[in-house]
Scaffold this motif. Sequence first.
Motif, PDB file in Angstrom:
ATOM      1  N   UNK A  46       0.827  -1.205   0.000  1.00 28.01           N
ATOM      2  CA  UNK A  46       0.000   0.000   0.000  1.00 28.01           C
ATOM      3  C   UNK A  46       0.862   1.256   0.000  1.00 28.01           C
ATOM      4  N   UNK A  47       0.560   2.154  -0.944  1.00 20.97           N
ATOM      5  CA  UNK A  47       1.237   3.442  -1.000  1.00 20.97           C
ATOM      6  C   UNK A  47       2.626   3.420  -1.601  1.00 20.97           C
ATOM      7  N   UNK A  48       3.049   2.303  -2.174  1.00 15.65           N
ATOM      8  CA  UNK A  48       4.361   2.234  -2.821  1.00 15.65           C
ATOM      9  C   UNK A  48       4.170   1.854  -4.287  1.00 15.65           C
ATOM     10  N   UNK A  49       5.220   1.979  -5.061  1.00 14.10           N
ATOM     11  CA  UNK A  49       5.094   1.757  -6.508  1.00 14.10           C
ATOM     12  C   UNK A  49       4.818   0.307  -6.855  1.00 14.10           C
ATOM     13  N   UNK A  50       5.360  -0.609  -6.085  1.00 16.78           N
ATOM     14  CA  UNK A  50       5.144  -2.030  -6.357  1.00 16.78           C
ATOM     15  C   UNK A  50       5.342  -2.821  -5.073  1.00 16.78           C
TER      16      UNK A  50
END
Length: 267
Positions: free
Chosen positions: A193-197
Amino acid sequence: MAKQTKVEASAHARALELLEKAVLTYDERLFVLENWNEAANHINGVAGAFFTPTGLAVDFAIDAGGGRTIDLCAGIGSLAFHVHWRRFYGWERNAPSPEIVCIEINPAYVEVGRKVLPEARWICADVFDFDLASLGRFRVAIANPPFGATARTGEGPRYTGRAFESYLIDLASDIADHGTFIIPQASARFQYSGVQCYRERPSAEYLKFTQQTGIHLEAGCGVDCSIYRDQWRGIAPSVEIVCANFEDMPGKACRAPTDPETELRSL
């Protein structure tokens, strides 16, 4: 107690009016879940209790699956409510739904929960001071428990760290085959959640938890919880939905198989 805006106070007052009714419609139940403000009369930060945003609870129900369910630290029943209604609309409406048991220590929350989800069995008790085994075996345990070093009255069967959520998952592993939980991102083995991957990032606290318990927390269907971050009341936590297969724990006996039709319906 947190200060409410005029809009929040008005919506909370309307929720209180609805709770005076003997029976609530589906829309009225949803209104109470979304607008009954737990911070109006309770200092939630002390207990680490913050209710799940509706959108996140809806997405959570996808991972929660089916079968007999226990909601630990249930609050007013947001998770259990959406698990129940997902099953209701996913099956024939006249078919019996598997039992849901909600356990919550705060009697005011239990009173609201019984109006919001009367289909569940509500128990007002401390999960650490209640004979959970007396309730029988559950297919799945669910929870959005208090986070971190929140005070508790008991210990887990194996875990000896500091995180309330890890103690609760340890408890759940003794009474359920599977578990689905909302926990702080720092307590998960991954970041999604909330990160690029998606990336594996187990913390020292997580490694201690899994070494002591044999429980591995995995990502579910892939819900980005960060889109609901601003919809919590009073906090904006970074969380993940995690799933655990307790049947894979070392020394756990396999659950007795059911007939194929029953197994399919539970899933």
